[in-house]
Design an enzyme around this catalytic site. Structure first.
Site, PDB file in Angstrom:
ATOM      1  N   TYR A 125       2.301  32.447  13.762  1.00  0.00           N
ATOM      2  CA  TYR A 125       3.455  32.791  12.930  1.00  0.00           C
ATOM      3  C   TYR A 125       4.674  33.243  13.721  1.00  0.00           C
ATOM      4  O   TYR A 125       5.790  32.898  13.387  1.00  0.00           O
ATOM      5  CB  TYR A 125       3.065  33.888  11.918  1.00  0.00           C
ATOM      6  CG  TYR A 125       2.196  33.372  10.794  1.00  0.00           C
ATOM      7  CD1 TYR A 125       2.747  32.901   9.616  1.00  0.00           C
ATOM      8  CD2 TYR A 125       0.813  33.318  10.922  1.00  0.00           C
ATOM      9  CE1 TYR A 125       1.966  32.398   8.586  1.00  0.00           C
ATOM     10  CE2 TYR A 125       0.014  32.818   9.896  1.00  0.00           C
ATOM     11  CZ  TYR A 125       0.592  32.355   8.728  1.00  0.00           C
ATOM     12  OH  TYR A 125      -0.184  31.855   7.721  1.00  0.00           O
TER      13      TYR A 125
ATOM     14  N   ARG B 189      -6.795  22.678   3.228  1.00  0.00           N
ATOM     15  CA  ARG B 189      -7.711  23.716   3.719  1.00  0.00           C
ATOM     16  C   ARG B 189      -7.815  24.829   2.670  1.00  0.00           C
ATOM     17  O   ARG B 189      -6.801  25.372   2.248  1.00  0.00           O
ATOM     18  CB  ARG B 189      -7.181  24.272   5.046  1.00  0.00           C
ATOM     19  CG  ARG B 189      -7.957  25.457   5.575  1.00  0.00           C
ATOM     20  CD  ARG B 189      -7.421  25.887   6.959  1.00  0.00           C
ATOM     21  NE  ARG B 189      -8.150  27.030   7.451  1.00  0.00           N
ATOM     22  CZ  ARG B 189      -7.639  28.259   7.584  1.00  0.00           C
ATOM     23  NH1 ARG B 189      -6.375  28.496   7.294  1.00  0.00           N
ATOM     24  NH2 ARG B 189      -8.388  29.249   8.027  1.00  0.00           N
TER      25      ARG B 189
HETATM   26  C1  BGC Z   1      -3.746  34.794   6.789  1.00  0.00           C
HETATM   27  C2  BGC Z   1      -3.311  34.501   5.374  1.00  0.00           C
HETATM   28  C3  BGC Z   1      -2.011  35.247   5.079  1.00  0.00           C
HETATM   29  C4  BGC Z   1      -0.954  34.732   6.025  1.00  0.00           C
HETATM   30  C5  BGC Z   1       0.417  35.369   5.830  1.00  0.00           C
HETATM   31  C6  BGC Z   1      -2.620  34.780   7.789  1.00  0.00           C
HETATM   32  O1  BGC Z   1      -2.779  35.819   8.672  1.00  0.00           O
HETATM   33  O2  BGC Z   1      -4.793  33.955   7.174  1.00  0.00           O
HETATM   34  O3  BGC Z   1      -4.338  34.863   4.503  1.00  0.00           O
HETATM   35  O4  BGC Z   1      -1.625  35.143   3.755  1.00  0.00           O
HETATM   36  O5  BGC Z   1      -1.330  34.980   7.341  1.00  0.00           O
HETATM   37  O6  BGC Z   1       0.368  36.733   6.072  1.00  0.00           O
END
Ligand code: BGC
Length: 513
Positions: free
Chosen positions: A338, A106
């Site tokens: 995350y 991607r």
């Molecule tokens: C974003 C990325 C970023 C990653 C880590 C995501 O929110 O799409 O561009 O580098 O998180 O922060």
């Protein structure tokens, strides 16, 4: 590969039964298989990796502008002028994809590399050539391109016109999308319209923590949200009507969603409401049965706006036509996930936020537990059970849509012994398998990131790569970390094996890649 996805899209109506909580599988002595045909990839974005910021006709975008006019707003005063120099080193990037054995990769297109004037009156052939080279090099080795149209690098010229707060952005974005479909739609089967609306709107226009660093809280981020969603839907329908038959592909949006866990049972409703504000704002109009912004947002913001003396709600309304245009306008739920936060709401959380503002509208506070494993980023702690709960929630809330994890990853400092990243990937994949076992239709997983890159306001101080990038070398040398070997093994065997200890001496390309 596309056949597999289509099949899944058709049969994805099986409902994931609601289980209160599942103890995440702890039998780690036996390798755990992924479903047959499960797809693995990695992700990057144009501004974070390409460099070549002004080469061959590319014009300025909002990140070029921010980093050149206000360099030390970025932690290490760095920028993406050269970044990983993927503009020149794309063949090495594809070689790394082959080393890992990726099914797909991607990446995002830079709007101002393709349309120097921001508009489709003139196409920049050199920019197009770069993406043709990259795509063709990947296809040569059976690596499917997954293309994001917009990963935060708006043309600066459009920013001067108000950027995402100007309703004309709907047409600007749709025109750009059509150009991209025309240029690459014959070879690209996976499209993502917009990456992470929350970061674009809340961080860009409300909190001023991302370009264009605008702080008009409680107002501008909602204007952005409405326009961005309509722009997404318009691009979706252009693809659906004009291009899908030719390219036989799929198109969706990538939404960043953390899990929000109530601190106590009495915070359950508040956690649900906060989640509707944080990312339901973007998911509800597209994936819910009813469409439109979540009811709690409409009611809360209208009431607060009236109290605060505004003549109308700070949350703009969609027309009936727009609501219909948005409902169902994504072939899959693109999920960037995350971490997790704990939420509480009580007397102490009232009146502590600036008024008006997004967080005053939510009216609750969050925190993360100090005992959770911590990355190099202050907001990112490892909470795999939060991933499991989130996947279950998406499945239950939106009638079990096909989900593509379009980002998931962990930050470290420099160094190739990245045991923290290895642990994070294993634990999150394990939690994802629990959700799949419950019937959630997760069909693909994308690690963020293939390699270190420009981490926005943190510059090069936080590293997310499976490959380390040496920013002191002109060649931007890329070296596989331990996690790269582990991810490769996961893909090769299609199973998760906690006992696997990689031999990190040499990275090779296996047969078939
Ligand atoms: C974003 C990325 C970023 C990653 C880590 C995501 O929110 O799409 O561009 O580098 O998180 O922060």
């Amino acid at each position: 590969m596309i056949r597999h996805l289509k099949l899944v899209l058709v049969i994805s109506t099986s409902i994931c039964l609601l289980v209160q909580s599942k103890t995440v599988n702890k039998d780690r002595n036996t390798p755990r298989p992924f479903p047959k045909g499960f797809l693995f990839g990695t992700s990057t974005a144009s501004y974070q990796t390409e460099g070549g910021w002004n080469l061959d006709g590319k014009s300025e975008n909002i990140w070029d502008h921010l980093t050149h006019t206000n360099p030390c707003s970025v932690k290490d005063c760095s920028n993406g002028d050269i970044a990983n120099d993927s503009y020149h080193l794309y063949k090495r990037d594809v070689e790394m994809m082959r080393e890992l054995g990726l099914h797909f990769y991607r990446f995002s297109l830079s709007w101002t590399r393709i349309l120097s004037s921001s508009f489709p009156n003139k196409i920049n052939d050199a920019g197009v050539q770069y993406y043709n080279n990259l795509i063709d090099e990947m296809l040569k080795y059976n690596i499917e391109p997954m293309v994001t149209l917009y990963h935060w690098d708006l043309p600066q010229q459009l920013q001067l016109l108000g950027g995402w707060t100007n309703p004309h952005v709907v047409d600007w974005f749709a025109d750009y999308a059509r150009v991209a479909f025309e240029l690459f739609g014959d070879r690209v089967k996976y499209w993502v319209t917009v990456n992470e609306p929350r970061q674009i709107c809340y961080q860009g226009y409300g909190a001023a923590t991302m370009a264009p660093l605008i702080a008009i809280p409680g107002i501008a981020e909602y204007m952005c949200a409405k326009n961005l969603l309509v722009a997404h839907a318009k691009a979706y329908h252009i693809y659906d009507k004009e291009f899908r038959d030719k390219g036989a592909g799929v198109i969706g949006i990538s939404i960043s969603a953390d899990w929000i866990e109530p601190e106590t049972p009495k915070d359950t409703q508040a956690a649900f409401e906060a989640l509707q504000f944080e990312w339901g704002q973007y998911a509800h109009p597209i994936f819910s049965e009813a469409g439109d912004f979540p009811p709690v947002m409409k009611e809360r913001i209208a009431a607060k706006s009236a109290e605060q003396g505004f003549p109308r709600s700070r949350l703009p309304e969609f027309s009936k036509k727009e609501i219909e245009m948005l409902r169902g306008s994504s072939d899959f739920f693109g999920l960037n996930h995350y971490s997790t936060n704990i939420l509480y709401k009580n007397a102490s959380t009232q009146g502590i936020f600036e008024k008006p503002s997004f967080y005053d509208d939510i009216g609750a506070a969050t925190y993360q537990r100090p005992e959770w494993p911590t990355s190099a980023s202050f907001w990112l702690k490892s909470v795999p059970w939060g991933f499991y709960k989130l996947l279950r929630f998406i499945s239950d809330e939106y009638n079990n849509p096909p989900v593509i994890i379009t980002e998931n990853g962990w930050s470290t400092l420099t160094g190739i012994e990245d045991d923290g990243r290895v642990a994070y990937y294993r634990d999150y994949l394990d939690a994802m398998l629990d959700a799949i076992e419950d019937g959630c239709e997760v069909i693909a997983y994308t690690a963020w990131s293939l390699m270190d890159n420009f981490e926005w306001m943190q510059g090069y101080t936080e590293r997310f790569g499976l490959y380390e990038v040496d920013y002191n070398s002109p060649q931007r040398t890329r070296t596989p970390r331990k996690s790269a070997f582990v991810y490769k093994q996961i893909i090769r065997t299609n199973q998760l094996d906690y006992d696997y200890v990689p031999d990190t001496n040499e990275m090779t390309i296996d047969e078939g890649h």
